[in-house]
Design an enzyme around this catalytic site. Structure first.
Site, PDB file in Angstrom:
ATOM      1  N   ASP A   1      -3.212  -7.974  -5.037  1.00 27.98           N
ATOM      2  CA  ASP A   1      -3.463  -6.738  -4.313  1.00 27.98           C
ATOM      3  C   ASP A   1      -3.914  -5.634  -5.262  1.00 27.98           C
ATOM      4  O   ASP A   1      -3.509  -5.602  -6.426  1.00 27.98           O
ATOM      5  CB  ASP A   1      -2.159  -6.319  -3.619  1.00 27.98           C
ATOM      6  CG  ASP A   1      -2.376  -5.395  -2.440  1.00 27.98           C
ATOM      7  OD1 ASP A   1      -3.541  -5.251  -2.026  1.00 27.98           O
ATOM      8  OD2 ASP A   1      -1.389  -4.840  -1.948  1.00 27.98           O
TER       9      ASP A   1
ATOM     10  N   CYS B   1       0.784  -1.240   0.000  1.00 31.47           N
ATOM     11  CA  CYS B   1       0.000   0.000   0.000  1.00 31.47           C
ATOM     12  C   CYS B   1       0.820   1.297   0.000  1.00 31.47           C
ATOM     13  O   CYS B   1       0.512   2.205  -0.769  1.00 31.47           O
ATOM     14  CB  CYS B   1      -1.048  -0.009   1.117  1.00 31.47           C
ATOM     15  SG  CYS B   1      -0.682  -1.001   2.531  1.00 31.47           S
TER      16      CYS B   1
ATOM     17  N   HIS C   1      -5.316  -1.226  -4.985  1.00 34.45           N
ATOM     18  CA  HIS C   1      -5.768  -0.070  -4.208  1.00 34.45           C
ATOM     19  C   HIS C   1      -6.535   0.855  -5.141  1.00 34.45           C
ATOM     20  O   HIS C   1      -6.081   1.138  -6.256  1.00 34.45           O
ATOM     21  CB  HIS C   1      -4.581   0.651  -3.572  1.00 34.45           C
ATOM     22  CG  HIS C   1      -3.865  -0.207  -2.575  1.00 34.45           C
ATOM     23  ND1 HIS C   1      -2.796  -1.009  -2.920  1.00 34.45           N
ATOM     24  CD2 HIS C   1      -4.111  -0.432  -1.256  1.00 34.45           C
ATOM     25  CE1 HIS C   1      -2.393  -1.674  -1.848  1.00 34.45           C
ATOM     26  NE2 HIS C   1      -3.174  -1.353  -0.837  1.00 34.45           N
TER      27      HIS C   1
ATOM     28  N   ARG D   1       6.938 -11.369   5.182  1.00 31.58           N
ATOM     29  CA  ARG D   1       6.639 -11.113   6.597  1.00 31.58           C
ATOM     30  C   ARG D   1       7.385 -12.138   7.441  1.00 31.58           C
ATOM     31  O   ARG D   1       7.387 -13.331   7.130  1.00 31.58           O
ATOM     32  CB  ARG D   1       5.125 -11.171   6.864  1.00 31.58           C
ATOM     33  CG  ARG D   1       4.389 -10.028   6.187  1.00 31.58           C
ATOM     34  CD  ARG D   1       2.914  -9.973   6.486  1.00 31.58           C
ATOM     35  NE  ARG D   1       2.266  -8.980   5.641  1.00 31.58           N
ATOM     36  CZ  ARG D   1       0.952  -8.799   5.546  1.00 31.58           C
ATOM     37  NH1 ARG D   1       0.134  -9.565   6.260  1.00 31.58           N
ATOM     38  NH2 ARG D   1       0.453  -7.863   4.752  1.00 31.58           N
TER      39      ARG D   1
ATOM     40  N   LYS E   1     -13.110  -2.927   7.652  1.00 31.87           N
ATOM     41  CA  LYS E   1     -12.951  -3.729   6.439  1.00 31.87           C
ATOM     42  C   LYS E   1     -14.083  -4.729   6.312  1.00 31.87           C
ATOM     43  O   LYS E   1     -14.644  -5.189   7.304  1.00 31.87           O
ATOM     44  CB  LYS E   1     -11.613  -4.466   6.451  1.00 31.87           C
ATOM     45  CG  LYS E   1     -11.402  -5.394   7.630  1.00 31.87           C
ATOM     46  CD  LYS E   1     -10.035  -6.085   7.566  1.00 31.87           C
ATOM     47  CE  LYS E   1      -9.803  -6.959   8.804  1.00 31.87           C
ATOM     48  NZ  LYS E   1      -8.539  -7.704   8.735  1.00 31.87           N
TER      49      LYS E   1
ATOM     50  N   HIS F   1      -8.243  -0.523   0.109  1.00 27.15           N
ATOM     51  CA  HIS F   1      -7.312  -1.654   0.016  1.00 27.15           C
ATOM     52  C   HIS F   1      -8.156  -2.898  -0.265  1.00 27.15           C
ATOM     53  O   HIS F   1      -9.065  -3.202   0.503  1.00 27.15           O
ATOM     54  CB  HIS F   1      -6.569  -1.872   1.336  1.00 27.15           C
ATOM     55  CG  HIS F   1      -5.877  -0.664   1.890  1.00 27.15           C
ATOM     56  ND1 HIS F   1      -4.503  -0.557   1.969  1.00 27.15           N
ATOM     57  CD2 HIS F   1      -6.370   0.487   2.422  1.00 27.15           C
ATOM     58  CE1 HIS F   1      -4.183   0.592   2.521  1.00 27.15           C
ATOM     59  NE2 HIS F   1      -5.292   1.244   2.800  1.00 27.15           N
TER      60      HIS F   1
ATOM     61  N   GLN G   1       0.483 -11.294  -3.245  1.00 23.92           N
ATOM     62  CA  GLN G   1      -0.909 -10.881  -3.065  1.00 23.92           C
ATOM     63  C   GLN G   1      -1.547 -10.548  -4.419  1.00 23.92           C
ATOM     64  O   GLN G   1      -0.869 -10.056  -5.317  1.00 23.92           O
ATOM     65  CB  GLN G   1      -0.990  -9.653  -2.165  1.00 23.92           C
ATOM     66  CG  GLN G   1      -0.510  -9.869  -0.746  1.00 23.92           C
ATOM     67  CD  GLN G   1      -0.564  -8.584   0.060  1.00 23.92           C
ATOM     68  OE1 GLN G   1      -0.108  -7.538  -0.382  1.00 23.92           O
ATOM     69  NE2 GLN G   1      -1.137  -8.656   1.246  1.00 23.92           N
TER      70      GLN G   1
END
Length: 663
Positions: free
Chosen positions: A402, A353, A404, A382, A490, A536, A400
């Site tokens: 992912d 992000c 945005h 991570r 979320k 997100h 991910q």
């Protein structure tokens, strides 16, 4: 004597003396309820039946029909009973903590002489049943911190004494007794151990766990169990576990030669050619869906300066889970430290992000440019503890799906609605027809004002209701107090797989904090700078975990378009080898992923082997098939054979192998 007004769920009000317990009220209503009640909700808080009422309140009596509450109570009680059993059987064992879990309970112990093993479990189970049969009441007592510390030290409970010493002064601290045994606990509990069904639990395994999750601390023995309200529930769960073991993605991944893991790369996946075909099919499918939904794909750096993470707020919240490296060239010549210790720090990104905000900030953005949908199949890292890693489901390096979405305030609900509908379509294509939508609300520690959180939460509610998700999905909509991220509420999407397990995968978060912290803005219609809202969002979560879920959901029998090997051409006799090559070539030209099996083995042996490898289509050819230009098609899981011309087989498999979005 002070009188209290206690309002029951039906709206009736009972006037009772202060100090009356929920158990007293249950008895006054009737003997059946008194016998069935196991706890109470007082102004929404779950409490012991024996805890006195001290003020006017809303009261709901909890029975086993209130299954969620009853299961949580039973599992907590089982943990206490197990701890007492262990200390009785293994004197000198110290206790630490033992919470309820989604399907049972565990307790961490510090054994005196040796770590516990699975061989100890039957004796512990038998002792637990004896404790349940004694029907010892659970009693709650309020103690001072000093009293707790003194008691634990006298009993040689060093771990409990350490924890008690860190508890805040002035906070109400409670212990629970069951007979002579006691533990520090917030509660609540059922009235007595005898309310547990002695045939509704099973201890499942033993593992190691570090005290307080820190590998620098003592290694403990963690004993796991599964606990339920009755034997029927337990049996159903154990049957599900047996089926889950058959579907274990690690087992099937090895059988199908998809991937492996090894200690040289803890928490990272070695994808084999067949496994990476599956990955590439998933990635290509998701990329097509994102292209069609007007997302722009980007690629951001792996390493970023720690100052960027400090500014975004992630350094304070996630630093312990980040891989941090110094920004310097290591010393390779002189003796001494390889790293000086004076360099600025950088970190491998744990999420995408902040980088996407930096891309958004390049150049001036107008209100007309929004929404901007920015997607990345971003590789992240991570630093998960070794003990928390699990196959490809929980890893250290992951990718991910992912994205945005930067929106104006007036666009937010519509964008979340579109996302929900895209997610629904993807899940349908991947074979998941049942899922739940849950709204995770503000946590106790958070950024932003209450007004901002009120607005953000309400917008997500409105988007779900405005979407065209099936009504049965909307009817299951649930809210989760305190479960939101520190910067945003979320929506969570929880899939239900083929054997009834749930997996939280998709999410969308409405974030007004990060754009402000990183100074993202656009020029509004009024000519002034405005903050965008940042959504997100992910549909799969991570490719690794979602592929693991897919493997277990389908038990390796993937939809044809995802199967790494879609067909094998197997010969009965060597005279058919040339024809087998011809069949494979035609299938390959039609886009089918095909292999040949020309080994000098009996055809039944080949069938069994390819069935274990989950090959969906076996095309058997012999001398007759070669002469007639046909194949005998055998589907995975079927004993039947269908005879088709080669052209018919190629056309049929080509049609079946198309991805859902291309049909």
């Amino acid at each position: 004597m002070e009188m209290l007004s206690i309002t029951l769920p039906d709206g009736s009000v009972r006037e009772v003396a202060s100090g009356t317990t929920p158990a007293d009220i249950a008895a006054a209503i009737g003997p059946g309820l008194a016998k069935a009640a196991i706890a109470a909700r007082v102004d929404g808080e779950l409490r012991d039946l024996s805890r006195p009422l001290t003020q006017d309140a809303q009261l709901a009596l909890v029975t086993q029909k209130d299954e969620a509450d009853a299961l949580e109570l039973a599992r907590h009680d089982f943990a206490h009973v197990m701890a007492e059993a262990v200390q009785h059987l293994f004197p000198g064992t110290q206790i630490t903590f033992g919470p309820a879990t989604d399907d049972g309970f565990y307790y961490d112990f510090a054994p005196k002489d040796r770590p516990f093993t699975d061989e100890d479990l039957p004796a512990i189970e038998a002792e637990m049943r004896r404790i349940i049969a004694r029907n010892e009441p659970f009693t709650r007592e309020v103690w001072s911190r000093e009293q707790l510390i003194e008691t634990w030290q006298k009993q040689g409970e060093t771990f409990k004494a350490e924890w008690a010493a860190e508890l805040p002064d002035g906070e109400e601290l409670t212990i629970y007794r069951q007979g002579a045994w006691l533990d520090m606990c917030r509660g609540p509990h059922m009235p007595s151990t005898g309310r547990l069904d002695p045939n509704a639990f099973k201890l499942t395994r033993v593992s190691g766990a570090y005290w307080r999750g820190d590998q620098k601390n003592a290694m403990l023995s963690r004993v796991y169990g599964t606990g339920w309200l009755n034997k029927k529930q337990l049996d159903a769960h154990l049957t599900m576990l047996e089926e889950a073991a058959k579907r274990d993605h690690r087992k099937i991944g090895a059988e199908m030669d998809l991937f492996h893991l090894q200690s040289e790369a803890q928490g990272s996946v070695f994808w084999h050619p067949k496994g990476y075909i599956l990955w590439r099919q998933m990635e290509a499918y998701m990329r097509r869906r994102l292209d069609a939904a007007d997302y722009a794909e980007v690629k951001s750096p792996q390493l970023m300066d720690a100052r960027q993470w400090e500014q975004s707020g992630h350094w304070g919240k996630y630093r312990e889970n980040m891989f941090v490296v110094p920004d310097e060239i290591p010393n390779t010549e002189d003796e001494g430290a390889v790293i000086s210790g004076d360099a600025d720090m950088m970190a491998l990104k744990p999420m995408n992000c902040p980088a996407h905000v930096l891309i958004f900030k390049q150049g001036i953005k107008s209100y007309r440019d929004l929404p901007i949908r920015m997607a990345e199949f971003g590789c992240c890292h991570r630093n998960e503890p070794h003990g928390a890693l699990h196959g490809i489901m929980r890893v250290r390096q992951f990718t991910q799906d992912d994205a945005h979405i930067f929106v104006r305030e007036d666009q937010l609900v519509e964008e979340v609605r579109k996302f929900c509908e895209l997610l629904h379509s993807v899940y349908q294509d991947l074979g998941f027809t049942d899922y739940a939508v849950k709204l995770a609300l503000r946590p106790e520690k958070r950024f932003g004002s209450d007004e901002m959180w009120d607005r953000s939460e309400q917008e997500l509610r409105e988007a779900v209701q405005a979407s065209n998700l099936p009504q049965e999905i909307k009817d299951k909509f649930e809210e989760l107090p305190g479960e939101g991220a520190f910067y945003a509420p979320k929506l969570e999407f929880h899939l239900t797989d083929a054997i009834g397990r749930t997996w939280q995968v998709g999410t969308i978060q409405s974030d007004r904090v990060l754009p402000d912290r990183l100074d993202a803005s656009y020029v509004g219609e009024d000519g002034n700078r405005h903050r965008p809202v940042m959504l997100h969002r992910a549909i799969l979560g991570t490719f690794e975990r979602f592929i693991g879920i897919l493997i277990e959901h389908h038990a390796g029998r993937f939809p044809l378009w995802l199967s790494p090997v879609q067909a094998v051409v197997a010969t009965i006799v060597s005279d058919a080898d040339d024809y087998a090559h011809e069949v494979a070539a035609k299938l390959r030209a039609a886009g089918i992923r095909v292999e040949t099996d020309l080994r000098n083995e009996k055809i039944n042996y080949k069938v069994r082997e390819h069935s274990v490898a989950k090959v969906p289509n076996l095309l058997v050819v012999g001398k007759r098939e070669a002469e007639e230009g046909k194949v005998a098609l055998r589907r995975l899981g079927s004993q039947a054979q269908t005879f088709l011309t080669l052209d018919e087989a190629v056309q049929m498999l080509r049609d079946e192998a198309r991805a859902p979005d291309l049909r």
